[in-house]
Design an enzyme around this catalytic site. Sequence first.
Site, mmCIF file in Angstrom:
data_model
loop_
_atom_site.group_PDB
_atom_site.id
_atom_site.type_symbol
_atom_site.label_atom_id
_atom_site.label_comp_id
_atom_site.label_asym_id
_atom_site.label_seq_id
_atom_site.Cartn_x
_atom_site.Cartn_y
_atom_site.Cartn_z
ATOM 1 C CE LYS A 103 -21.525 0.638 22.079
ATOM 2 N NZ LYS A 103 -22.252 1.067 20.869
ATOM 3 C CD GLU B 102 -23.070 -0.676 17.583
ATOM 4 O OE1 GLU B 102 -22.045 -0.171 17.097
ATOM 5 O OE2 GLU B 102 -23.350 -0.607 18.800
ATOM 6 C CG ASP C 65 -20.819 1.343 12.675
ATOM 7 O OD1 ASP C 65 -20.708 2.540 13.004
ATOM 8 O OD2 ASP C 65 -21.573 0.546 13.261
ATOM 9 C CG ASP D 178 -27.478 2.602 17.833
ATOM 10 O OD1 ASP D 178 -26.581 2.161 18.581
ATOM 11 O OD2 ASP D 178 -27.262 3.393 16.901
#
Lengths: 251, 633
Positions: free
Chosen positions: B72, B173, B195, B10
């Site tokens: 990211k 994810e 999420d 992850d």
Amino acid sequence: MTDSRSSLIMPNSSPGQAPGEATPRCWSCGTMRAVHFCSSCGKVQPPVPVDYFTFFGFPRKLNLDTAALEKEFYALSRHLHPDVFGQSDDRERAWSLEQSSMLNDAYRTLKDPIKRTEYLLRLEGVELEEQSKQATEKARATGELKKQVVPPDLLEEVFDLNLHLEELREQKKAGEDDPALLEEIGKAKLSLEEKYDALFGELKTEWNAWDKLVDSGTEAGQRKILDAMLDVLNRRNYVRNLVRDVNEALE
Amino acid sequence: MTTDYIVGIDLGTTNSLVAYMQGDSPVVIPGEDGLNLVPSVVALDQKNQIVVGNAARRYLIETPERAVYSVKRLMGRGFEDVREELKLFPFQLADDLQTGEVLRIKIGDRTYTPPEISAFVLRQLKRNAERFFGAPVNHAVITVPAYFNDAQRQATKDAGRIAGLNVLRLVNEPTAASLAYGLDKRKHGMVVVYDLGGGTFDISILKLHDGIFEVISTNGDTHLGGDDIDNLLIAIALDDIRGDLGLDLSHHGEAVARIRNAVIEAKIALSSQPTAKLDVDLPGGKRYQREISLEVFEQMIQPIIDRTVGPCKQALKDAGLKPEQIDEVVLVGGSTRIPKVRRLVQDLFQRVPHTDLNPDEVVALGAAVQANILGGGSEITKEMLLLDVTPLSLGIEVAGGVTDKIILRNSTIPASATQYYTTQVDGQTNVAIHVLQGERELARDCRSLARFDLKGVPPMPAGLPRIEVKFLIDANGILRVSAREQRSGKEAEIDVQPTYGLTDEQVENMLLESFDYAEEDFRQRQVIEARREADTILTALAKAKNNHAWHELTNDERRKVEELEKTLVRVKDGDDYHAIRTAIDELNQATMRLAELMMDTAVSTALKGKAMDDTDMDEGPQAGHPVAKADFE
């Protein structure tokens, strides 16, 4: 490579496979193969150009058991999805990618009744008149005039509705509010929605006629049914666009 | 292959984790410090060495100009995309950045692209796993936000490659989370995964059926998460300080970093306490103190968490479902610990969300499950199959700058579409195509993925060529394109220019460069270089076999060469440097006479007045790429 004449290749699950029909051999074990994977050793096969109905082993009929389609989709996914080929060689991985994209494209098309009908029409060589929102946008952007034929039975209704919508837009601009007009438009919208549902019923009647012809194996009369389906679809698209315009105006 | 470890990673905005399947259950692999979470922070220490994770965190405060976090957010994005981002985050762009170039971020006196910075984090995770197993780890499944576009996915894959990982799959994810969630129980029904992480928000709706995890719809925002809450709180604190103490600290890196730490602590505390205190030492011996109540905190963050409502409603609509048709709701991501977020989810879907899984770890655990499936599966995963979707529509620019959508969002992947093109001018041999991703009607409002030229179309009168272009979205959600001119049967060549992305060559170079900083990877670097050399010699040999010199060799000589060629092909993809080296040397030795014969041919050809360029002498390594298939890499 295998023979690409699709008529020779029948999926293993095809209920209507004629005995003794020539079938290409599996590249791995040399026995009978299906469109997607070998019925004998289970290996994925190089893709062959077949139509979506054949891919699923279904006859080219429009009444389709979507529960059975989903079941078959899941079963084929378990055989063809790239995840199953994590440990295979490049060639099998490439075939799996092609086969599962074909499976997904086929499932997406067949599970939706309208897409399924349009796909069959295209398969049978009928050119579809683009009446989608996209076509409208495109026409707007390019400045071309879009052909939009008003179905004759709707002429009067559409004429009235357009007048009302125009009135509504004027009022909105002026910041006014006319409950009577809104009610009038609401009624028209309801009537259009009923019309929309009824058209699907009309389409189903054509489906039944088509499926009957497929069962009987006759080709006579096919064209007439295909044209009728096209006509229903065009009218249905027209009504759908009208409902959309009404909703936009009401927003 | 089966004995190799495949790990699940992850790669998060705030924290990253690596996990693997231990028997029947996925577990997180801790770092040397015993902690499961590796903060996605990269810094240069005093000795100019790259440090990652907890070790790098202190530099965020001590030397903020030598540390980066939340990179990211910059993956797969161009300068124009990140303008807003740059106002909120202390990213320092390279001074010599050219327009159209991939972003480069300054860390101290060095500059790195976002994939390289992510690669440092991945390399740390790889090392943690290798330490744990006592064996090399070269294969991984990496998770990405479901709403990541093609460029962002490609950048993540590049990061994996730069870190020396073979990325077997990118998994979304929320989908990964559902795998971890659905593992131990035979689940059926409609499941929503909400999420909300450090920097991204995803919503996915899945149908679980006999081990098949079918994503029905997905939506999200790749720039929405806990970071936004932190930035809001920082902005409020800076305002307070300006008002109360008359200090403008917005450009004071160290002070901002301290405030950031304090607001994050307060935010976390407010998930379990009714009030939290902010207490920060400021430059000049001043001090900022404030108490925040839960009520005030919830009012402040309301606008941010409300931004998740739109995507949730759209996902429901796309799935054709009403809230009451949802069976279960799963929460993922650290920001779902905020009670206000939980209440919002509960109201939206009219279900009490599951909170039994650690929201920080569940994505990595799911990635480990997917890694296990790709590795051939085990008793517990053998019936499991993930059917994911593409989050955004794929389109082509057509006349008038309009987007013609050819693969719609929420299509199960792999998915494909075929388009036909022709020429507009007599004898035209190139056709330009602009590929877009997004939902908007106009091309300029969509994300430009790439522009590419179809080259080598045989010259014909205008309108006659029929070029079939196949667009295929693979199981990673990444686009592949292939083309063929149908009348001539000729494969058209595709020259892809990704709008924001690294070329293959750049990635390869970064791969080699990155080894300069890692002593222990020397062996692997040797292998890679040897492999390249092997490819060069094999390509040259294949080419040489078409030269008549090849037929002048004796049968024995030819047999010997072919035997050694086979050996080299066999060993070159392995990790044994000495085996590859030996095989190269032996093949070199055995082809010596062939090379001499070819040289003679070349010389005599030259003497006959034919240019050297027309012979096969130097073409070896460059030739051998006749395939038109182009990955967007």
